[in-house]
Write a protein that holds these residues in place. Structure first.
Motif, PDB file in Angstrom:
ATOM      1  N   TYR A  94      68.528  23.811  37.324  1.00 31.03           N
ATOM      2  CA  TYR A  94      69.349  25.222  37.693  1.00 31.03           C
ATOM      3  C   TYR A  94      70.715  25.031  37.762  1.00 31.03           C
ATOM      4  N   TYR A  95      71.487  26.149  36.903  1.00 32.10           N
ATOM      5  CA  TYR A  95      72.998  26.098  37.018  1.00 32.10           C
ATOM      6  C   TYR A  95      73.410  27.421  37.569  1.00 32.10           C
ATOM      7  N   CYS A  96      74.701  27.504  38.197  1.00 32.21           N
ATOM      8  CA  CYS A  96      75.100  28.743  38.468  1.00 32.21           C
ATOM      9  C   CYS A  96      76.392  28.875  37.504  1.00 32.21           C
ATOM     10  N   ALA A  97      76.570  30.075  37.163  1.00 32.62           N
ATOM     11  CA  ALA A  97      77.676  30.385  36.163  1.00 32.62           C
ATOM     12  C   ALA A  97      78.364  31.635  36.527  1.00 32.62           C
ATOM     13  N   ALA A  98      79.502  31.853  36.076  1.00 39.23           N
ATOM     14  CA  ALA A  98      80.250  33.013  36.446  1.00 39.23           C
ATOM     15  C   ALA A  98      80.934  33.620  35.017  1.00 39.23           C
ATOM     16  N   LYS A  99      80.983  34.878  34.930  1.00 36.92           N
ATOM     17  CA  LYS A  99      81.338  35.391  33.773  1.00 36.92           C
ATOM     18  C   LYS A  99      82.091  36.788  34.143  1.00 36.92           C
ATOM     19  N   TRP A 100      83.339  36.866  33.682  1.00 37.03           N
ATOM     20  CA  TRP A 100      84.322  38.033  34.071  1.00 37.03           C
ATOM     21  C   TRP A 100      83.280  39.277  33.385  1.00 37.03           C
ATOM     22  N   GLY A 101      83.613  40.425  34.167  1.00 34.61           N
ATOM     23  CA  GLY A 101      82.969  41.553  33.795  1.00 34.61           C
ATOM     24  C   GLY A 101      81.468  41.743  33.930  1.00 34.61           C
ATOM     25  N   ASP A 102      80.662  42.423  33.150  1.00 35.48           N
ATOM     26  CA  ASP A 102      79.129  42.439  33.025  1.00 35.48           C
ATOM     27  C   ASP A 102      78.503  41.145  32.713  1.00 35.48           C
ATOM     28  N   TYR A 103      77.179  40.990  33.221  1.00 34.93           N
ATOM     29  CA  TYR A 103      76.448  39.798  32.984  1.00 34.93           C
ATOM     30  C   TYR A 103      76.129  39.934  31.581  1.00 34.93           C
ATOM     31  N   SER A 104      75.654  38.539  31.208  1.00 31.73           N
ATOM     32  CA  SER A 104      75.164  38.115  29.869  1.00 31.73           C
ATOM     33  C   SER A 104      73.850  37.354  29.820  1.00 31.73           C
ATOM     34  N   THR A 105      73.000  37.409  29.127  1.00 30.64           N
ATOM     35  CA  THR A 105      71.901  36.428  29.262  1.00 30.64           C
ATOM     36  C   THR A 105      72.242  35.205  28.230  1.00 30.64           C
ATOM     37  N   ASN A 106      73.236  35.527  27.401  1.00 30.26           N
ATOM     38  CA  ASN A 106      73.781  34.311  26.571  1.00 30.26           C
ATOM     39  C   ASN A 106      74.640  33.554  27.365  1.00 30.26           C
ATOM     40  N   PRO A 107      74.484  32.192  27.522  1.00 37.10           N
ATOM     41  CA  PRO A 107      75.101  31.346  28.277  1.00 37.10           C
ATOM     42  C   PRO A 107      76.405  30.985  27.435  1.00 37.10           C
ATOM     43  N   GLU A 108      76.627  31.113  26.207  1.00 36.36           N
ATOM     44  CA  GLU A 108      77.826  30.820  25.893  1.00 36.36           C
ATOM     45  C   GLU A 108      78.877  31.911  26.219  1.00 36.36           C
ATOM     46  N   ARG A 109      78.467  33.058  26.740  1.00 34.57           N
ATOM     47  CA  ARG A 109      79.628  33.965  27.195  1.00 34.57           C
ATOM     48  C   ARG A 109      80.119  33.521  28.450  1.00 34.57           C
ATOM     49  N   TYR A 110      79.585  32.569  29.261  1.00 37.95           N
ATOM     50  CA  TYR A 110      80.280  32.336  30.547  1.00 37.95           C
ATOM     51  C   TYR A 110      81.406  31.576  30.600  1.00 37.95           C
ATOM     52  N   ASP A 111      82.344  31.698  31.584  1.00 36.17           N
ATOM     53  CA  ASP A 111      83.569  30.920  31.910  1.00 36.17           C
ATOM     54  C   ASP A 111      83.435  30.018  32.551  1.00 36.17           C
ATOM     55  N   TYR A 112      82.646  29.916  33.680  1.00 33.38           N
ATOM     56  CA  TYR A 112      82.497  28.547  34.604  1.00 33.38           C
ATOM     57  C   TYR A 112      81.255  28.204  34.843  1.00 33.38           C
ATOM     58  N   TRP A 113      81.060  26.927  35.033  1.00 36.23           N
ATOM     59  CA  TRP A 113      79.684  26.351  35.254  1.00 36.23           C
ATOM     60  C   TRP A 113      79.678  25.603  36.262  1.00 36.23           C
ATOM     61  N   GLY A 114      78.709  25.337  37.328  1.00 34.41           N
ATOM     62  CA  GLY A 114      78.369  24.263  38.028  1.00 34.41           C
ATOM     63  C   GLY A 114      77.713  22.988  37.341  1.00 34.41           C
ATOM     64  N   GLN A 115      77.503  21.933  37.932  1.00 33.37           N
ATOM     65  CA  GLN A 115      77.146  20.652  37.572  1.00 33.37           C
ATOM     66  C   GLN A 115      75.509  20.798  37.420  1.00 33.37           C
ATOM     67  N   GLY A 116      74.689  21.713  38.079  1.00 35.48           N
ATOM     68  CA  GLY A 116      73.296  21.921  38.067  1.00 35.48           C
ATOM     69  C   GLY A 116      72.673  21.282  39.154  1.00 35.48           C
ATOM     70  N   THR A 117      71.543  21.745  39.694  1.00 40.59           N
ATOM     71  CA  THR A 117      70.646  21.071  40.676  1.00 40.59           C
ATOM     72  C   THR A 117      69.080  21.086  40.068  1.00 40.59           C
ATOM     73  N   GLN A 118      68.438  19.921  40.229  1.00 41.30           N
ATOM     74  CA  GLN A 118      67.270  19.763  39.959  1.00 41.30           C
ATOM     75  C   GLN A 118      66.230  20.517  40.756  1.00 41.30           C
ATOM     76  N   VAL A 119      65.299  21.300  40.234  1.00 42.35           N
ATOM     77  CA  VAL A 119      64.210  21.753  40.800  1.00 42.35           C
ATOM     78  C   VAL A 119      62.810  21.129  40.011  1.00 42.35           C
ATOM     79  N   THR A 120      61.950  20.594  40.692  1.00 42.08           N
ATOM     80  CA  THR A 120      60.627  20.327  40.338  1.00 42.08           C
ATOM     81  C   THR A 120      59.408  20.447  41.298  1.00 42.08           C
ATOM     82  N   VAL A 121      58.707  21.170  40.655  1.00 47.00           N
ATOM     83  CA  VAL A 121      57.398  21.808  41.121  1.00 47.00           C
ATOM     84  C   VAL A 121      56.293  21.267  40.597  1.00 47.00           C
ATOM     85  N   SER A 122      55.604  20.490  41.463  1.00 42.55           N
ATOM     86  CA  SER A 122      54.408  19.791  41.118  1.00 42.55           C
ATOM     87  C   SER A 122      53.194  20.540  41.381  1.00 42.55           C
ATOM     88  N   SER A 123      52.188  20.355  40.510  1.00 39.39           N
ATOM     89  CA  SER A 123      50.925  21.075  40.574  1.00 39.39           C
ATOM     90  C   SER A 123      50.011  20.502  41.408  1.00 39.39           C
TER      91      SER A 123
END
Length: 123
Positions: A94-123
């Protein structure tokens, strides 16, 4: 220097909960949309949820609507993703990202990104 630092990931059983945090620093984010994306192995990065820093309006992917809640604490400059009723298919980095202005579902539109954190859900 802008930094987005995620935390809170881990291993949880299906049906469980986790809360992710994204601590933002280095600039004022008042005009930014703060968005959570996720990426599972072999898949493209996908939009999860977003919150407008100013005003707090939110929007969710259909796959998480009703289970996940995005929020922000302005005083702490932190964005959260509360994840309930987790399913194995929620397993991803899971990544956190910041985009100036309105949101977008396109990750290429984002200006800044975090390094990510792993989420694992076992069945």
């Amino acid at each position: 220097q802008v930094q987005l630092v995620e935390s809170g990931g881990g291993l949880v059983q299906a049906g469980g909960s986790l809360r992710l945090s994204c601590a933002a620093s280095g600039r004022t984010f008042s005009r930014y949309a703060m968005t959570w994306f996720r990426q599972a192995p072999g898949k493209e990065r996908e939009f999860v949820a977003t919150i407008k820093w100013s005003g707090g309006s939110t929007y969710y992917a259909d796959s998480v609507k009703g289970r996940f809640t995005v929020s922000r604490d302005i005083a702490k400059n932190t964005v959260y993703l509360q994840m309930n009723s987790l399913k194995p298919e929620d397993t991803a980095v899971y990544y956190c990202a910041a985009k100036w202005g309105d949101y977008s579902t396109n990750p290429e539109r984002y200006d800044y990104w975090g390094q990510g954190t792993q989420v694992t859900v076992s069945s």
